[in-house]
Scaffold this active site. Structure first.
Site, mmCIF file in Angstrom:
data_model
loop_
_atom_site.group_PDB
_atom_site.id
_atom_site.type_symbol
_atom_site.label_atom_id
_atom_site.label_comp_id
_atom_site.label_asym_id
_atom_site.label_seq_id
_atom_site.Cartn_x
_atom_site.Cartn_y
_atom_site.Cartn_z
ATOM 1 C CG ASP A 1 -2.325 0.557 0.844
ATOM 2 O OD1 ASP A 1 -2.361 1.718 0.421
ATOM 3 O OD2 ASP A 1 -3.333 -0.167 0.958
ATOM 4 C CG HIS B 1 -4.276 2.240 -2.140
ATOM 5 N ND1 HIS B 1 -4.348 3.059 -1.028
ATOM 6 C CD2 HIS B 1 -5.567 2.029 -2.522
ATOM 7 C CE1 HIS B 1 -5.620 3.303 -0.735
ATOM 8 N NE2 HIS B 1 -6.383 2.703 -1.633
ATOM 9 C CD GLU C 1 -9.946 3.870 -0.860
ATOM 10 O OE1 GLU C 1 -10.788 4.264 -0.068
ATOM 11 O OE2 GLU C 1 -8.829 3.456 -0.508
HETATM 12 C C1 ACM Z 1 -10.807 -0.481 0.772
HETATM 13 O O1 ACM Z 1 -11.270 -0.460 1.910
HETATM 14 N N1 ACM Z 1 -10.202 0.593 0.261
HETATM 15 C C2 ACM Z 1 -10.899 -1.662 -0.069
#
Ligand code: ACM
Ligand code: ZN
Length: 509
Positions: free
Chosen positions: A166, A231, A295
């Site tokens: 991440d 991410h 995201e």
């Molecule tokens: C997430 O909670 N961004 C998958």
């Protein structure tokens, strides 16, 4: 002695019979050679709590094959002199032994194990009963992960989704991209009140092999996730050429969503993904690889000449659609390696031109709607709705002193989450693999807090996914949980013990 037995999850059927099984000491165990590994793990688990079973005594627990049972099913018969456990294969035997481990943890006292004579028939409602751990925002040690896995397996949880990468840290060795672990696994310390949150660490290949083997011995499949194309700060800090602007970038020491993502116009991004997938295929036997996809911000793609060129080449009109083009390519790369992709529910968006391949599994996290839509379109689905108790980083209870982040997930919500919703047709419902709870670790900066956030919500999830729907009963669960949490105490786990969330906003129930 308890006249009835309390188990979590509640088995499919418990029939009480006359009589008692009553022995001094722990029951010695033996079984068919094929169950050697399960029996060995069970002995080690008892060893941890009680120092083990006397060698040489006549077997009291017998594990035998019954090929008429489905793979995860078991039949347990407690008789005055012996306990007979039957299953078709190791996973059923393992689940049956965990049921016995539960009984031992609650009933073995003062060197005596008195149990009522019962017949238990048991098998799961769903095949995917999962737990995700975010090891990027907090680096959990291999020992912590193993400890959690062992406790999860007591509840027949059988999937460990390992979030390895991440913005705040890359934890996976990829031989041809050494900077990922040299630079991408280290960030500046994050300061939160009273704690300096260090974020350095990665898992060596040996660590990963050890954890995978440990999980396998407990019949838990480990599914790795590398989260791309968003991410991606930790990747970009190591290889800035993979971003749209070229940087500078850093391994993030802030939380949130960041606009720098992998460049959709740069073919080197797919060389990078190939190297990651090759590493994953070597280390993880699972059929699945999770590719993230959540995201993603499109601002950089809108303003990047390479991404704009890609748009023209692919015949797409908006930058957001490039994500679907990337997902299709990644899914194909995994299929070429014999693996199936899983993505967060964003992979369903903007897919008019580049359709999500049917085999891609959708993990529904922004509520259930992504899972409903995906199953309607013919995709396998795992339900993990943040709005229905599946986010373990959320507080157990809405109070300032509770640890947690962003929202509240009560035990009651977790219990009542049903992966099959009324909107689904029978065909769609048949595509629901099961459900999962996710522990994101932005604020879960210690192993013990991870335990507190996980238990007892994972106990509720296990019953929601294992027990037949018609036997689900929250009040019964809450009663059994009182016995069950004492078992978890004996295993040394830190647990939440407050309001379970069924009614109003009381503190105690
Ligand atoms: C997430 O909670 N961004 C998958
Ligand atoms: Zn770009």
């Amino acid at each position: 002695m308890a006249l009835t037995i309390s188990l979590v999850p509640q088995p499919v059927s418990i029939q009480y019979r006359q009589g008692l099984f009553q022995i001094k000491g722990l029951p010695p165990i033996q079984g068919d050679e094929v169950f050697h590994r399960e029996i060995q793990v069970f002995k080690e688990q008892l060893q941890q709590n009680y120092g083990g079973i006397e060698a040489g005594a006549a077997a009291k627990i017998r594990c035998s094959k019954d090929l008429s049972l489905s793979p995860e099913a078991y039949r347990l018969s407690i008789e005055p002199e012996t306990i007979n456990l039957y299953a078709a294969c190791g996973s059923g035997i393992y689940h049956g032994l965990q049921t016995l481990r539960q009984l031992i943890l609650s009933e073995y006292r003062d060197g005596l194990l008195p149990l009522p004579c019962v017949n238990i028939e048991d098998h799961p409602r769903f095949g995917w009963r999962g737990f995700m751990l975010d090891t990027s925002r907090h680096f959990y040690t291999p020992d912590c992960i193993k400890n959690l896995l062992d406790a999860l397996s007591l509840h027949h949880i059988n999937r460990f989704h390992w979030h390895l990468t991440d913005d705040q840290g890359w934890r996976l060795p990829v031989p041809s991209y050494p900077l990922l672990t040299e630079i991408g696994s280290r960030r500046k310390n994050i300061k939160i009140p009273h704690h300096v949150y260090t974020g350095a660490g990665f898992y060596t290949e040996a660590d990963i092999q050890d954890i995978v083997a440990y999980a396998q011995a407990r019949h838990i499949e480990v599914i790795p996730e590398i989260d791309i194309p968003g991410h991606a700060s930790a990747i970009l800090a190591c290889y800035p050429g993979l971003g749209c602007t070229g940087g500078p970038y850093q391994v993030e020491d802030r939380y949130g969503i960041f606009e720098d993502v992998l460049c959709a116009g740069n073919d080197a991004v797919f060389d990078f993904a190939a190297a990651c997938f090759d590493a994953l295929v070597t280390l993880f036997p699972s059929q699945y690889v999770h590719i993230g996809g959540d995201e993603v911000w499109f601002n950089r793609w809108n303003n990047c000449p390479k991404c704009q060129k890609r748009l023209a080449e692919t015949g797409l009109s908006t930058a957001r659609e490039l994500q679907s083009w990337i997902t299709v390519k990644l899914a194909k790369m995994l299929a070429d390696r014999g693996k199936t992709a899983i993505g967060w529910d964003e992979v369903l968006e903007d897919t008019e031109t580049y359709k999500l391949p049917k085999e891609v599994v959708v993990m529904s996290w922004r509520g259930s709607k992504g899972g409903i839509e995906a199953s309607g379109l013919g995709h396998p689905v795992i339900m993990s709705p943040n709005s229905e108790g599946c986010y373990l980083d959320y507080k157990h209870y809405d109070a300032p002193e509770e640890p947690g982040n962003l929202g509240v997930s009560t035990v009651y919500q977790t219990y009542t989450m049903d992966p099959i919703t009324p909107e689904m047709s029978n065909e769609a419902a048949a595509l629901i693999l099961g459900g999962q709870c996710n522990l994101w670790s932005e604020l879960i900066y210690a192993d013990r807090i991870a335990e507190y956030m996980t238990f007892p919500r994972i106990c509720a999830l296990s019953e929601g996914l294992w027990t037949p729907k018609e036997l689900k009963d929250f009040d019964g669960f809450a009663q059994r949980l009182e016995v069950h949490q004492k078992r978890l105490d004996q295993m040394g786990l830190l647990q939440y013990r407050g309001y379970l969330g069924k009614t109003g906003k009381k503190r105690n129930n």
